[in-house]
Design an enzyme around this catalytic site. Structure first.
Site, PDB file in Angstrom:
ATOM      1  CE1 TYR A 231       5.674  15.691  -4.440  1.00  0.00           C
ATOM      2  CE2 TYR A 231       3.968  13.703  -4.148  1.00  0.00           C
ATOM      3  CZ  TYR A 231       5.304  14.188  -4.275  1.00  0.00           C
ATOM      4  OH  TYR A 231       6.411  13.495  -3.318  1.00  0.00           O
TER       5      TYR A 231
ATOM      6  CG  ASP B 210       8.309  12.440  -1.034  1.00  0.00           C
ATOM      7  OD1 ASP B 210       7.605  11.579  -0.419  1.00  0.00           O
ATOM      8  OD2 ASP B 210       8.642  12.078  -2.289  1.00  0.00           O
TER       9      ASP B 210
ATOM     10  CG  ASP C 252      11.042   8.714   2.498  1.00  0.00           C
ATOM     11  OD1 ASP C 252       9.796   8.746   2.779  1.00  0.00           O
ATOM     12  OD2 ASP C 252      11.613   7.922   1.564  1.00  0.00           O
TER      13      ASP C 252
HETATM   14  C1  IPM Z   1       4.787   9.515   0.321  1.00  0.00           C
HETATM   15  C2  IPM Z   1       4.901   8.716  -0.814  1.00  0.00           C
HETATM   16  C3  IPM Z   1       3.916   9.387  -1.931  1.00  0.00           C
HETATM   17  C4  IPM Z   1       4.317  10.721  -2.060  1.00  0.00           C
HETATM   18  C5  IPM Z   1       3.711   8.421  -3.172  1.00  0.00           C
HETATM   19  C6  IPM Z   1       3.465   7.174  -3.159  1.00  0.00           C
HETATM   20  C7  IPM Z   1       2.989   8.959  -4.465  1.00  0.00           C
HETATM   21  O1  IPM Z   1       6.102   8.729  -1.387  1.00  0.00           O
HETATM   22  O2  IPM Z   1       3.490   9.755   0.913  1.00  0.00           O
HETATM   23  O3  IPM Z   1       5.425  10.220   0.985  1.00  0.00           O
HETATM   24  O4  IPM Z   1       5.226  10.982  -3.165  1.00  0.00           O
HETATM   25  O5  IPM Z   1       3.692  11.713  -1.512  1.00  0.00           O
HETATM   26 MG    MG Z   2       7.326   9.599   0.166  1.00  0.00          MG
END
Ligand code: IPM
Ligand code: MG
Length: 373
Positions: A143, A250, A254
């Site tokens: 990142y 990340d 999810d």
């Molecule tokens: C998260 C989101 C963020 C990330 C985005 C919106 C930049 O997906 O907080 O998981 O990738 O960290």
């Molecule tokens: Mg995310």
């Protein structure tokens, strides 16, 4: 004298303002009915800030975030800002806050509420009672790694590149958080990387293994991130705490969120280090879901992830664990009573709006208080 705290409220874009409005409503209700004083201040972030300030977060807002006791954030992003310069896209504002406040430890719990068992796409027996915690490294890795960019090569092709990088201390500090949290839970940590493919993963595994020598009460295992993605679907209850890097965290968070039935239920906390002289720790709390522009402004969004993030804020930043528990209990009661927003709607339940869900949380806290009196 009431304990008073300053909360920076960054509602952001899409459904962000709607879900954050429910937190403000709840905070104001607590101010009038509980022994706490929450001073809320709103500021712009993401696309909302780009529209006014031309950048996704201003230095003045970052400074206010540092001065506050904690930051609450809704969500950022939306198609409206797809064409803005990449460096000032809405997401860059969120990443800047994480980096400037050095919020390196991102806690993403995935808990399955019994009432929502049917909302998951997995069989109930695989997820019933699930309670896992993903600790995602949040200020390093690909990142933020340099060099990065898109360049044109001599043959005229373009080449996009990013850098995955981790130092010993970056790995140690987030792993330390994972071990400490595991100690208060089932004492199991699974560390995820791709040590079979990436040097940064090889170092990650070495550093975690070394650090574990000081935490032998914790059961540590290592898992490749792809295997972890698969195991989360096959048998998620094998996990207690998962510690992993920024990108894998990340993705895996999810996935873990969907095990619980809806992204609309998942809170998160992003924590910095504690300043030894003041005891202060920068922190930001936000739902795991995004800005969902497709349903924004329709009263359909589920505010529970943001309300549960506020509960985490009360627990971790304001030392108000008892209040946090009341909120969490209220959420559970409401779901048991069959109230649902559209994303978790099920047979025989009642679909209600974003603000009705916020009202229901307050009503149930009232009834918890009545029972206690
Ligand atoms: C998260 C989101 C963020 C990330 C985005 C919106 C930049 O997906 O907080 O998981 O990738 O960290
Ligand atoms: Mg995310």
């Amino acid at each position: 004298m009431k304990n008073t705290y300053k909360l920076m409220m960054l509602a952001g874009d899409g459904i962000g303002p709607e879900v954050m409005a429910e937190v403000s409503k709840l905070a104001n209700w607590l101010n009038s009915n509980e022994d706490i004083g929450l001073e809320l201040e709103d500021e712009l972030v993401g696309g909302a800030s780009i529209d006014v300030n031309k950048i996704p977060v201003t230095d003045a807002t970052i400074q206010k975030c540092k001065e506050a006791d904690a930051v609450m954030l809704g969500a950022v992003g939306g198609a409206k800002w797809d064409d803005v310069d990449y460096n000032i896209r809405p997401e860059a504002g969120l990443l800047k806050i994480r980096k400037d406040l050095d919020l390196f430890a991102n806690l993403r719990p995935a808990i399955v509420f019994d009432a929502l068992l049917d909302a998951s796409s997995l069989k109930p027996d695989i997820i019933q009672g699930l309670d896992i915690l993903i600790v995602r490294e949040l200020t390093g890795g690909v990142y933020f790694g340099e060099p990065r960019g898109i360049e044109t090569m001599p043959d005229g092709q373009q080449r996009g590149f990013n850098t995955q990088t981790y130092t010993t201390s970056e790995i140690e500090r987030v792993t330390e958080v994972a071990f400490d949290l595991a100690r208060k839970r089932s004492k199991k940590v699974t560390s995820c990387e791709k040590a079979n493919v990436m040097e940064s993963g090889k170092l990650w595994r070495q550093v975690v293994t070394n650090l574990h020598k000081n935490h032998t009460d914790i059961e540590l295992s290592h898992m490749y991130a792809d295997n972890c993605a698969m195991q989360l679907l096959r048998n998620p209850k094998q996990f207690d705490v998962i510690v992993t890097d920024n990108l894998f965290g990340d993705i895996l968070s999810d996935e873990a969120a969907m095990l619980t039935g809806s992204l609309g239920m998942l809170p998160s906390a992003s924590l910095g280090k504690t300043d030894p002289s003041t005891g202060k720790r920068y922190a930001m709390y936000e739902p795991v879901h995004g800005s969902a522009p497709d349903i924004a402004g329709q009263g359909k969004a589920n505010p529970l992830a943001t309300i549960l993030s506020f509960a985490m804020c009360l627990r971790y930043s304001l030392d108000q664990g008892a209040l946090a528990e009341k909120i969490e209990q209220a959420v559970q009661d409401i779901l048991n009573n069959g109230l649902r927003t559209a994303d978790i709607m099920a047979h025989n339940c009642q679909e209600i709006s974003t603000s009705a869900m916020g009202d229901a949380v307050i009503d149930h806290i009232k009834s918890i208080l009545r029972k206690a009196a």
